[in-house]
Design a protein around this motif. Structure first.
Motif, mmCIF file in Angstrom:
data_model
loop_
_atom_site.group_PDB
_atom_site.id
_atom_site.type_symbol
_atom_site.label_atom_id
_atom_site.label_comp_id
_atom_site.label_asym_id
_atom_site.label_seq_id
_atom_site.Cartn_x
_atom_site.Cartn_y
_atom_site.Cartn_z
ATOM 1 N N VAL A 47 0.866 -1.183 0.000
ATOM 2 C CA VAL A 47 0.000 0.000 0.000
ATOM 3 C C VAL A 47 0.899 1.228 0.000
ATOM 4 O O VAL A 47 1.899 1.280 0.711
ATOM 5 N N GLY A 48 0.566 2.202 -0.825
ATOM 6 C CA GLY A 48 1.350 3.430 -0.888
ATOM 7 C C GLY A 48 2.562 3.360 -1.798
ATOM 8 O O GLY A 48 3.411 4.255 -1.761
ATOM 9 N N GLU A 49 2.642 2.312 -2.644
ATOM 10 C CA GLU A 49 3.782 2.209 -3.565
ATOM 11 C C GLU A 49 3.936 3.503 -4.356
ATOM 12 O O GLU A 49 2.955 4.062 -4.851
ATOM 13 N N GLN A 50 5.181 3.984 -4.459
ATOM 14 C CA GLN A 50 5.434 5.278 -5.085
ATOM 15 C C GLN A 50 6.866 5.350 -5.607
ATOM 16 O O GLN A 50 7.749 4.678 -5.102
ATOM 17 N N ALA A 51 7.063 6.173 -6.609
ATOM 18 C CA ALA A 51 8.411 6.549 -7.022
ATOM 19 C C ALA A 51 8.799 7.754 -6.171
ATOM 20 O O ALA A 51 7.966 8.626 -5.908
ATOM 21 N N THR A 52 10.041 7.800 -5.734
ATOM 22 C CA THR A 52 10.489 8.916 -4.910
ATOM 23 C C THR A 52 11.955 9.206 -5.153
ATOM 24 O O THR A 52 12.698 8.336 -5.613
ATOM 25 N N MET A 53 12.348 10.427 -4.857
ATOM 26 C CA MET A 53 13.759 10.828 -4.893
ATOM 27 C C MET A 53 13.930 12.036 -3.989
ATOM 28 O O MET A 53 12.998 12.822 -3.781
ATOM 29 N N PHE A 54 15.117 12.162 -3.416
ATOM 30 C CA PHE A 54 15.466 13.283 -2.545
ATOM 31 C C PHE A 54 16.796 13.871 -2.999
ATOM 32 O O PHE A 54 17.710 13.141 -3.370
ATOM 33 N N PHE A 55 16.903 15.192 -2.923
ATOM 34 C CA PHE A 55 18.165 15.879 -3.175
ATOM 35 C C PHE A 55 18.132 17.199 -2.428
ATOM 36 O O PHE A 55 17.087 17.606 -1.918
ATOM 37 N N LEU A 56 19.283 17.846 -2.327
ATOM 38 C CA LEU A 56 19.406 19.106 -1.601
ATOM 39 C C LEU A 56 19.582 20.264 -2.568
ATOM 40 O O LEU A 56 20.221 20.112 -3.613
ATOM 41 N N ASP A 57 19.050 21.426 -2.201
ATOM 42 C CA ASP A 57 19.354 22.630 -2.968
ATOM 43 C C ASP A 57 20.723 23.141 -2.488
ATOM 44 O O ASP A 57 21.309 22.575 -1.554
ATOM 45 N N PRO A 58 21.284 24.180 -3.110
ATOM 46 C CA PRO A 58 22.616 24.645 -2.717
ATOM 47 C C PRO A 58 22.730 25.108 -1.267
ATOM 48 O O PRO A 58 23.828 25.124 -0.713
ATOM 49 N N ALA A 59 21.621 25.471 -0.629
ATOM 50 C CA ALA A 59 21.646 25.896 0.775
ATOM 51 C C ALA A 59 21.457 24.731 1.737
ATOM 52 O O ALA A 59 21.483 24.917 2.945
ATOM 53 N N GLY A 60 21.231 23.521 1.217
ATOM 54 C CA GLY A 60 21.044 22.355 2.073
ATOM 55 C C GLY A 60 19.596 22.034 2.383
ATOM 56 O O GLY A 60 19.317 21.150 3.193
ATOM 57 N N ASN A 61 18.634 22.717 1.768
ATOM 58 C CA ASN A 61 17.217 22.379 1.948
ATOM 59 C C ASN A 61 16.930 21.090 1.187
ATOM 60 O O ASN A 61 17.292 20.949 0.022
ATOM 61 N N ALA A 62 16.283 20.150 1.853
ATOM 62 C CA ALA A 62 15.973 18.860 1.237
ATOM 63 C C ALA A 62 14.657 18.938 0.477
ATOM 64 O O ALA A 62 13.673 19.488 0.978
ATOM 65 N N LEU A 63 14.648 18.379 -0.729
ATOM 66 C CA LEU A 63 13.457 18.323 -1.572
ATOM 67 C C LEU A 63 13.135 16.871 -1.868
ATOM 68 O O LEU A 63 14.037 16.065 -2.127
ATOM 69 N N GLU A 64 11.843 16.542 -1.839
ATOM 70 C CA GLU A 64 11.372 15.209 -2.234
ATOM 71 C C GLU A 64 10.373 15.383 -3.368
ATOM 72 O O GLU A 64 9.472 16.202 -3.301
ATOM 73 N N PHE A 65 10.556 14.576 -4.385
ATOM 74 C CA PHE A 65 9.577 14.483 -5.461
ATOM 75 C C PHE A 65 9.105 13.050 -5.478
ATOM 76 O O PHE A 65 9.906 12.116 -5.307
ATOM 77 N N LYS A 66 7.800 12.860 -5.662
ATOM 78 C CA LYS A 66 7.251 11.511 -5.696
ATOM 79 C C LYS A 66 6.166 11.430 -6.737
ATOM 80 O O LYS A 66 5.669 12.452 -7.221
ATOM 81 N N ALA A 67 5.798 10.193 -7.076
ATOM 82 C CA ALA A 67 4.735 9.945 -8.051
ATOM 83 C C ALA A 67 4.107 8.596 -7.745
ATOM 84 O O ALA A 67 4.760 7.709 -7.194
ATOM 85 N N PHE A 68 2.853 8.465 -8.113
ATOM 86 C CA PHE A 68 2.097 7.227 -7.916
ATOM 87 C C PHE A 68 1.524 6.787 -9.255
ATOM 88 O O PHE A 68 0.985 7.615 -9.989
ATOM 89 N N GLN A 69 1.627 5.499 -9.550
ATOM 90 C CA GLN A 69 0.929 5.002 -10.731
ATOM 91 C C GLN A 69 -0.571 5.070 -10.492
ATOM 92 O O GLN A 69 -1.338 5.304 -11.414
ATOM 93 N N ASP A 70 -0.970 4.894 -9.232
ATOM 94 C CA ASP A 70 -2.367 5.003 -8.810
ATOM 95 C C ASP A 70 -2.444 6.108 -7.768
ATOM 96 O O ASP A 70 -2.096 5.891 -6.610
ATOM 97 N N ILE A 71 -2.857 7.312 -8.164
ATOM 98 C CA ILE A 71 -2.889 8.452 -7.239
ATOM 99 C C ILE A 71 -3.792 8.171 -6.040
ATOM 100 O O ILE A 71 -3.647 8.794 -4.992
ATOM 101 N N GLY A 72 -4.668 7.205 -6.142
ATOM 102 C CA GLY A 72 -5.500 6.802 -5.003
ATOM 103 C C GLY A 72 -4.680 6.236 -3.863
ATOM 104 O O GLY A 72 -5.177 6.113 -2.740
ATOM 105 N N GLN A 73 -3.424 5.904 -4.108
ATOM 106 C CA GLN A 73 -2.531 5.394 -3.062
ATOM 107 C C GLN A 73 -1.890 6.506 -2.240
ATOM 108 O O GLN A 73 -1.229 6.228 -1.243
ATOM 109 N N LEU A 74 -2.097 7.757 -2.640
ATOM 110 C CA LEU A 74 -1.455 8.888 -1.966
ATOM 111 C C LEU A 74 -1.694 8.882 -0.456
ATOM 112 O O LEU A 74 -0.758 9.053 0.321
ATOM 113 N N PHE A 75 -2.913 8.654 -0.023
ATOM 114 C CA PHE A 75 -3.236 8.659 1.400
ATOM 115 C C PHE A 75 -3.691 7.281 1.897
ATOM 116 O O PHE A 75 -4.250 7.165 2.980
#
Length: 139
Positions: free
Chosen positions: A109-137
């Protein structure tokens, strides 16, 4: 489902020129208003504001699916195909990933693609995606 409205997020950076390059050029976010102390960006339909500060961001980590997720972090949920195209763009730009793109909670449940990286100031960003957006919550 209720329509999700754009959010507004303000966060610290220690160099506005680096922020302008990273968010504008590397991530492809259009620049909005700015001053010598801050810059607005269109962050995938949401407004983010980079505010110039003198301190670096302090990072903590929590374990999630065998990875150490940086805290705090922010980001957006993208369409599945957009996520993968964006991930390839980041790789080509030489972005160093904290957590490289992968499928989290695979087969669960909640299967998703995800990745994390930092901006030049060290703020962490996460981007994610779902094949089934109904899995978001989904629980």
């Amino acid at each position: 489902m209720q329509k999700i409205n754009p959010f507004h997020l303000a966060f610290p950076v220690d160099d506005l020129d680096k922020a302008r390059h990273f968010y504008g050029t590397v991530l492809g976010c259009a620049e909005g208003r700015s001053s010598p102390q801050w810059i607005d960006f269109d962050f995938f339909g949401h407004q983010i504001v980079t505010h110039l500060v003198s301190e670096k961001v302090i990072q903590h980590h929590n374990p999630v699916d065998s990875h150490q997720v940086p805290v705090p972090h922010f980001g957006v949920v993208l369409d599945w195909d957009v996520f993968h195209t964006f991930a390839e763009r980041l790789k080509a730009a030489g972005v160093a990933f904290v957590i490289a793109p992968y499928i989290r909670f695979q087969g669960q449940v909640g299967e998703q693609a995800t990745m994390f990286f930092l901006d030049p100031a060290g703020n962490a960003l996460e981007f994610k995606a779902f094949q089934d957006i109904g899995q978001l919550f989904a629980k």
